[in-house]
Design a protein around this motif. Structure first.
Motif, PDB file in Angstrom:
ATOM      1  N   UNK A 137       0.832  -1.202   0.000  1.00 45.99           N
ATOM      2  CA  UNK A 137       0.000   0.000   0.000  1.00 45.99           C
ATOM      3  C   UNK A 137       0.868   1.255   0.000  1.00 45.99           C
ATOM      4  N   UNK A 138       1.903   1.272   0.828  1.00 50.21           N
ATOM      5  CA  UNK A 138       2.774   2.444   0.925  1.00 50.21           C
ATOM      6  C   UNK A 138       3.485   2.748  -0.391  1.00 50.21           C
ATOM      7  N   UNK A 139       3.844   1.696  -1.134  1.00 48.25           N
ATOM      8  CA  UNK A 139       4.596   1.875  -2.380  1.00 48.25           C
ATOM      9  C   UNK A 139       3.712   1.835  -3.622  1.00 48.25           C
ATOM     10  N   UNK A 140       2.426   1.526  -3.432  1.00 43.19           N
ATOM     11  CA  UNK A 140       1.542   1.428  -4.584  1.00 43.19           C
ATOM     12  C   UNK A 140       1.786   0.189  -5.421  1.00 43.19           C
ATOM     13  N   UNK A 141       2.227  -0.896  -4.784  1.00 45.17           N
ATOM     14  CA  UNK A 141       2.562  -2.132  -5.491  1.00 45.17           C
ATOM     15  C   UNK A 141       1.462  -3.177  -5.283  1.00 45.17           C
ATOM     16  N   UNK A 142       0.910  -3.740  -6.355  1.00 45.02           N
ATOM     17  CA  UNK A 142      -0.090  -4.804  -6.193  1.00 45.02           C
ATOM     18  C   UNK A 142       0.516  -6.023  -5.498  1.00 45.02           C
ATOM     19  N   UNK A 143      -0.252  -6.631  -4.612  1.00 49.49           N
ATOM     20  CA  UNK A 143       0.187  -7.821  -3.882  1.00 49.49           C
ATOM     21  C   UNK A 143      -0.783  -8.960  -4.154  1.00 49.49           C
ATOM     22  N   UNK A 144      -0.269 -10.055  -4.674  1.00 47.49           N
ATOM     23  CA  UNK A 144      -1.076 -11.249  -4.889  1.00 47.49           C
ATOM     24  C   UNK A 144      -0.962 -12.110  -3.631  1.00 47.49           C
ATOM     25  N   UNK A 145      -2.087 -12.332  -2.977  1.00 48.15           N
ATOM     26  CA  UNK A 145      -2.117 -13.099  -1.734  1.00 48.15           C
ATOM     27  C   UNK A 145      -2.640 -14.506  -1.999  1.00 48.15           C
ATOM     28  N   UNK A 146      -1.988 -15.500  -1.412  1.00 46.54           N
ATOM     29  CA  UNK A 146      -2.466 -16.870  -1.525  1.00 46.54           C
ATOM     30  C   UNK A 146      -2.142 -17.649  -0.272  1.00 46.54           C
ATOM     31  N   UNK A 147      -3.006 -18.590   0.058  1.00 46.12           N
ATOM     32  CA  UNK A 147      -2.755 -19.459   1.197  1.00 46.12           C
ATOM     33  C   UNK A 147      -3.496 -20.766   0.978  1.00 46.12           C
ATOM     34  N   UNK A 148      -3.152 -21.766   1.783  1.00 47.23           N
ATOM     35  CA  UNK A 148      -3.886 -23.018   1.754  1.00 47.23           C
ATOM     36  C   UNK A 148      -4.000 -23.550   3.171  1.00 47.23           C
ATOM     37  N   UNK A 149      -5.193 -24.022   3.520  1.00 42.74           N
ATOM     38  CA  UNK A 149      -5.415 -24.693   4.797  1.00 42.74           C
ATOM     39  C   UNK A 149      -5.962 -26.080   4.489  1.00 42.74           C
ATOM     40  N   UNK A 150      -5.117 -27.083   4.687  1.00 43.87           N
ATOM     41  CA  UNK A 150      -5.463 -28.456   4.348  1.00 43.87           C
ATOM     42  C   UNK A 150      -5.766 -28.568   2.861  1.00 43.87           C
ATOM     43  N   UNK A 151      -7.022 -28.561   2.457  1.00 44.93           N
ATOM     44  CA  UNK A 151      -7.315 -28.676   1.020  1.00 44.93           C
ATOM     45  C   UNK A 151      -8.004 -27.437   0.462  1.00 44.93           C
ATOM     46  N   UNK A 156      -6.453 -13.824  -3.437  1.00 44.27           N
ATOM     47  CA  UNK A 156      -7.001 -12.507  -3.750  1.00 44.27           C
ATOM     48  C   UNK A 156      -5.883 -11.598  -4.246  1.00 44.27           C
ATOM     49  N   UNK A 157      -6.275 -10.436  -4.752  1.00 48.48           N
ATOM     50  CA  UNK A 157      -5.317  -9.419  -5.205  1.00 48.48           C
ATOM     51  C   UNK A 157      -5.539  -8.167  -4.373  1.00 48.48           C
ATOM     52  N   UNK A 158      -4.545  -7.785  -3.611  1.00 52.86           N
ATOM     53  CA  UNK A 158      -4.614  -6.583  -2.798  1.00 52.86           C
ATOM     54  C   UNK A 158      -3.938  -5.412  -3.510  1.00 52.86           C
TER      55      UNK A 158
END
Length: 249
Positions: A137-151, A156-158
């Protein structure tokens, strides 16, 4: 690299030569070279991203080799960044890989992120994700978020275009860190591979400005049941709405 390497993409109307040139000139940083980072990095390189940074201070461990498939038993005990790039350079000889063999912290993260167009958050702990999201957010850079819990995969894209949210805006309560970690909860290996691929997919969609990006949307996809839910969110004040559908094999 010989254009024949990317002949599949060159034939696509939504990529073609113009799209490949854009992918080649884009810089993507992958933070975390584990079960999500390995497939994400591989998919980015296969798609034609020309400049890829890998940030991780961990070393290769035998217990993680099943889901961290870039590494071999012979590389156990070596730094993940060096081990990953050794394997990647065999196949992607014209891609520039940059190793950051340490962990992100408040001292180094701004200078590193400022060198990249997109960041993929493939870490496995909430404090790191907070730091990555806020720096984006501070740098104006898109962040692709991913995670997995078991299956279950979450993607999302922040911080893309007008949407200026980070992980703590979506998840108002910090997850129970120990219970969410792969070595505690267990992880479906195919699920982690799918998660990494989907993260790379969102990065490519951002680079090429393709439709249906997961901006303001959280995808929840159970790899075993093939059930998909999409939670829509746009601001802290709005009430999330949810849609459910079934993915067909």
């Amino acid at each position: 690299m010989d254009n024949r390497f990317f002949s599949d993409h060159l034939q696509l109307s939504f990529i073609g030569k113009k799209g490949m040139d854009k992918l080649k000139s884009t810089r993507v940083l992958v933070v975390g070279a584990g079960g999500l980072g390995c497939p994400a990095v591989s998919a980015l390189a296969s798609s034609g991203i020309g400049y890829i940074g890998i940030l991780d201070g961990d070393k290769v461990e035998l217990k993680n080799l099943a889901r961290q498939y870039l590494y071999t038993p012979a590389q156990v005990g070596t730094l993940k960044t060096a081990a990953a790039i050794t394997q990647l350079k065999i196949r992607y000889q014209d891609t520039l890989f940059i190793a950051y063999p340490f962990f992100a912290n408040e001292t180094n993260i701004h200078s590193i992120f400022s060198e990249y167009d997109i960041v993929i958050d493939a870490t496995d702990n909430f404090p790191s994700r907070l730091l990555i999201g806020h720096t984006g957010i501070q740098l104006g850079t898109p962040v692709i978020y991913g995670s997995i819990f078991r299956s279950e995969v979450q993607i999302t894209v922040f911080n893309y275009e007008a949407q200026r949210l980070a992980i703590d805006d979506l998840f108002t309560l910090q997850p129970a860190a120990e219970g969410m970690r792969c070595e505690v909860s267990g992880t479906y290996v195919i699920g982690s591979m799918i998660a990494g691929m989907l993260m790379a997919n969102e990065a490519i969609k951002v680079v090429l400005d393709l439709p249906d990006k997961l901006t303001g949307k959280l995808l929840l996809f159970d790899v075993l049941s093939l059930q998909k839910r999409v939670i829509n969110f746009s601001s802290l004040q709005s009430d999330p709405t949810e849609t459910t559908s079934e993915m067909k094999a």
